[in-house]
Design an enzyme around this catalytic site. Structure first.
Site, PDB file in Angstrom:
ATOM      1  N   ALA A 190      43.189  44.751  50.487  1.00 38.36           N
ATOM      2  CA  ALA A 190      42.805  45.941  49.711  1.00 38.36           C
ATOM      3  C   ALA A 190      41.340  45.792  49.289  1.00 38.36           C
ATOM      4  O   ALA A 190      40.993  45.920  48.106  1.00 38.36           O
ATOM      5  CB  ALA A 190      43.732  46.136  48.510  1.00 38.36           C
ATOM      6  N   GLY A 205      33.818  44.928  45.368  1.00 38.81           N
ATOM      7  CA  GLY A 205      33.725  43.567  44.829  1.00 38.81           C
ATOM      8  C   GLY A 205      33.868  42.534  45.949  1.00 38.81           C
ATOM      9  O   GLY A 205      33.118  41.562  46.014  1.00 38.81           O
ATOM     10  N   HIS A 206      34.831  42.775  46.854  1.00 43.26           N
ATOM     11  CA  HIS A 206      35.004  41.857  47.991  1.00 43.26           C
ATOM     12  C   HIS A 206      33.805  41.935  48.931  1.00 43.26           C
ATOM     13  O   HIS A 206      33.343  40.927  49.460  1.00 43.26           O
ATOM     14  CB  HIS A 206      36.268  42.218  48.788  1.00 43.26           C
ATOM     15  CG  HIS A 206      37.541  42.061  48.009  1.00 43.26           C
ATOM     16  ND1 HIS A 206      38.268  43.138  47.570  1.00 43.26           N
ATOM     17  CD2 HIS A 206      38.206  40.955  47.597  1.00 43.26           C
ATOM     18  CE1 HIS A 206      39.343  42.706  46.933  1.00 43.26           C
ATOM     19  NE2 HIS A 206      39.329  41.387  46.930  1.00 43.26           N
ATOM     20  N   LYS A 209      35.297  38.166  38.100  1.00 41.65           N
ATOM     21  CA  LYS A 209      36.256  39.070  37.432  1.00 41.65           C
ATOM     22  C   LYS A 209      37.519  38.292  37.036  1.00 41.65           C
ATOM     23  O   LYS A 209      38.060  38.477  35.952  1.00 41.65           O
ATOM     24  CB  LYS A 209      36.578  40.212  38.389  1.00 41.65           C
ATOM     25  CG  LYS A 209      37.874  40.874  38.166  1.00 41.65           C
ATOM     26  CD  LYS A 209      37.709  42.261  37.661  1.00 41.65           C
ATOM     27  CE  LYS A 209      39.017  42.875  37.255  1.00 41.65           C
ATOM     28  NZ  LYS A 209      40.175  42.329  37.932  1.00 41.65           N
ATOM     29  N   ASP A 210      37.975  37.398  37.939  1.00 43.17           N
ATOM     30  CA  ASP A 210      39.114  36.516  37.626  1.00 43.17           C
ATOM     31  C   ASP A 210      38.532  35.184  37.162  1.00 43.17           C
ATOM     32  O   ASP A 210      38.561  34.186  37.880  1.00 43.17           O
ATOM     33  CB  ASP A 210      39.987  36.341  38.866  1.00 43.17           C
ATOM     34  CG  ASP A 210      40.647  37.646  39.274  1.00 43.17           C
ATOM     35  OD1 ASP A 210      41.447  38.176  38.490  1.00 43.17           O
ATOM     36  OD2 ASP A 210      40.322  38.150  40.363  1.00 43.17           O
ATOM     37  N   MET A 237      43.332  38.917  48.805  1.00 46.86           N
ATOM     38  CA  MET A 237      44.688  39.421  49.052  1.00 46.86           C
ATOM     39  C   MET A 237      44.582  40.792  49.728  1.00 46.86           C
ATOM     40  O   MET A 237      45.522  41.593  49.675  1.00 46.86           O
ATOM     41  CB  MET A 237      45.474  39.513  47.754  1.00 46.86           C
ATOM     42  CG  MET A 237      45.709  38.131  47.131  1.00 46.86           C
ATOM     43  SD  MET A 237      47.169  38.031  46.096  1.00 46.86           S
ATOM     44  CE  MET A 237      46.813  39.252  44.858  1.00 46.86           C
ATOM     45  N   GLN A 295      52.142  33.797  43.610  1.00 45.29           N
ATOM     46  CA  GLN A 295      51.393  34.032  42.374  1.00 45.29           C
ATOM     47  C   GLN A 295      51.838  35.301  41.641  1.00 45.29           C
ATOM     48  O   GLN A 295      51.224  35.695  40.668  1.00 45.29           O
ATOM     49  CB  GLN A 295      49.892  34.063  42.646  1.00 45.29           C
ATOM     50  CG  GLN A 295      49.382  35.225  43.475  1.00 45.29           C
ATOM     51  CD  GLN A 295      47.916  35.053  43.875  1.00 45.29           C
ATOM     52  OE1 GLN A 295      47.573  34.269  44.744  1.00 45.29           O
ATOM     53  NE2 GLN A 295      47.034  35.777  43.213  1.00 45.29           N
ATOM     54  N   SER A 336      41.520  45.736  42.905  1.00 44.92           N
ATOM     55  CA  SER A 336      42.467  46.370  43.833  1.00 44.92           C
ATOM     56  C   SER A 336      43.526  47.143  43.053  1.00 44.92           C
ATOM     57  O   SER A 336      44.161  48.052  43.588  1.00 44.92           O
ATOM     58  CB  SER A 336      43.136  45.306  44.702  1.00 44.92           C
ATOM     59  OG  SER A 336      42.156  44.559  45.374  1.00 44.92           O
ATOM     60  N   ARG A 337      43.751  46.781  41.793  1.00 45.78           N
ATOM     61  CA  ARG A 337      44.797  47.446  40.997  1.00 45.78           C
ATOM     62  C   ARG A 337      44.308  48.759  40.386  1.00 45.78           C
ATOM     63  O   ARG A 337      45.111  49.490  39.821  1.00 45.78           O
ATOM     64  CB  ARG A 337      45.304  46.504  39.914  1.00 45.78           C
ATOM     65  CG  ARG A 337      46.109  45.331  40.496  1.00 45.78           C
ATOM     66  CD  ARG A 337      46.819  44.509  39.437  1.00 45.78           C
ATOM     67  NE  ARG A 337      47.817  43.644  40.042  1.00 45.78           N
ATOM     68  CZ  ARG A 337      47.634  42.345  40.293  1.00 45.78           C
ATOM     69  NH1 ARG A 337      46.489  41.761  40.004  1.00 45.78           N
ATOM     70  NH2 ARG A 337      48.599  41.626  40.839  1.00 45.78           N
TER      71      ARG A 337
END
Ligand code: PAF
Length: 287
Positions: A43, A47-48, A162-163, A41, A74, A199-200
Site C-alpha cells: 500500500a 512516505g514509502h 513515523k513509526d 507492508m 505483528q 497506509s491506514r
C-alpha cells in the site's frame, strides 16, 4: 541486461521466493554492489516513495530492494490484518517509477513455514507506548525484520520516523544481535495540511480526516513551546487534542525513549483513535 540470477540492472525484477532473492543479492554483494532495503507492508504512498528515494541516494553502487509483506505476526487478534490494503499491481508500478531493482513479495508460508515458532522478543521498550495497547506487536515486527535482514542481506535498511518506536527497537535489535546492517531513519512525509502519510489513512472518512489533523496540530503546538520545558509541551499538546480519544501523549528521550533529559533531543509521541482508525504521529522536540 538480464543475468541468469534474476536481476536486470535498471529494471524491476520481482521475486516471491526468498531463497531466489538471497542468491541474487549475495551475488550482487560479491560483485561490489551495495544492497539497500526498504521493508514495507505494501500500500505504498509518498512516505514509502521518499524512503526509496533516500535509498537510491545512499553513496555507492546501490541496488534498491523493496520487500512487500503484510506480516500477520505483528497484528493483534482484533486488528485490521484481513482488511489491510494489498494493491500489489499499483505497488509494483510505484517501485518501477521509483527505480527499484528488486522486490520481494513472499507468501505467509514462505516466511512462516509449518512448525515455525522461534521469535525475537522486543524487551521492556517493546511493551511500552504502542506495545502497551498492542501486546506482541513489536515481537512480530522484529521477527519479520530479522528474517528480512537474513534473506536480503542489506548493507543499509531504511525505515520511516513515523513509526518512531519501531525504528528505535530495530536499531536496538541490530546492536543487541550484531546484525551488520546500518539502520537509517527518514523523516515523516506529511500531506500539505500536516497529516502524516500512512497506509491506514484510506480508512478515514472526510469527517475523520478533518479530526485526524488534531494529531499533527497538537504535536506542532507542543513542540513550539519547548523553551518552557516538558510540562508546558505536554499541556499545550493536550489542549489541542481535547475531545479526541487519546491513547497516549508522551514526551520521551529521542534515543532511548526513556524519560526526557533536559537539554537533550526529545520526541513527542501520540496515539489516538479517530473514528474506527488508530493513528500515531511524533515530532522532534529540543528541550
Ligand atoms: O513499518 C512497516 O511497514 C512494518 O512494520 C515493517 C517494518 C515492514 C515490518 O513488517
Amino acid at each position: 541486461m538480464k543475468t541468469r540470477n534474476g536481476y536486470a540492472r535498471g529494471a524491476l525484477t520481482v521475486h516471491s521466493d526468498p531463497a531466489a532473492l538471497t542468491a541474487v543479492t549475495r551475488a550482487l554483494r560479491g560483485a561490489g554492489r551495495k544492497i539497500v532495503l526498504v521493508p514495507t507492508m505494501g500500500a505504498l504512498h509518498d512516505g514509502h516513495r521518499e524512503l526509496i528515494r533516500h535509498a537510491r541516494k545512499v553513496p555507492g553502487a546501490v541496488v534498491p530492494v523493496v520487500s512487500i509483506f503484510v506480516n500477520p505476526l505483528q497484528f493483534g487478534p482484533n486488528e485490521d490484518l484481513t482488511r489491510y490494503p494489498r494493491p500489489l499491481e499499483a505497488d509494483l508500478e510505484a517501485c518501477r517509477e521509483e527505480g527499484v531493482e528488486l522486490v520481494l513479495t513472499p507468501q505467509v508460508e514462505h516466511m512462516y513455514p509449518p512448525g515455525s515458532q522461534t521469535r525475537i522478543v522486543a524487551g521492556g521498550l517493546g511493551a511500552d507506548l504502542e506495545g502497551a495497547s498492542r501486546p506482541g506487536h513489536f515481537d512480530g515486527v522484529l521477527t519479520v525484520v530479522a528474517k528480512l535482514f537474513h534473506i536480503v542481506g542489506p548493507d543499509v535498511a531504511l525505515f520511516g520516523e513515523k513509526d518512531y518506536q519501531q525504528l528505535a527497537l530495530i536499531k536496538r535489535m541490530v546492536l543487541d544481535l550484531d546484525f551488520g546492517v546500518s539502520v537509517v531513519g527518514v523523516p515523516t512525509v506529511r500531506e500539505p495540511d500536516g497529516l502524516a502519510r500512512s497506509s491506514r489513512n484510506v480508512y478515514l472518512s472526510a469527517e475523520d480526516r478533518e479530526r485526524a489533523l488534531l494529531l499533527s496540530r497538537a504535536l506542532r503546538a507542543g513542540a513550539a513551546v519547548s523553551a518552557y520545558g516538558a510540562d508546558a509541551v505536554l499541556e499545550r499538546a493536550r489542549e489541542v487534542l481535547a475531545g479526541l480519544p487519546v491513547e497516549y501523549l508522551e514526551l520521551r528521550d529521542a534515543e532511548t525513549l526513556g524519560a526526557p533529559v533536559p537539554g537533550a533531543r526529545a520526541r513527542l509521541l501520540v496515539a489516538a483513535r479517530v473514528g474506527t482508525t488508530r493513528l500515531i504521529d511524533n515530532v522532534p522536540v529540543q528541550l
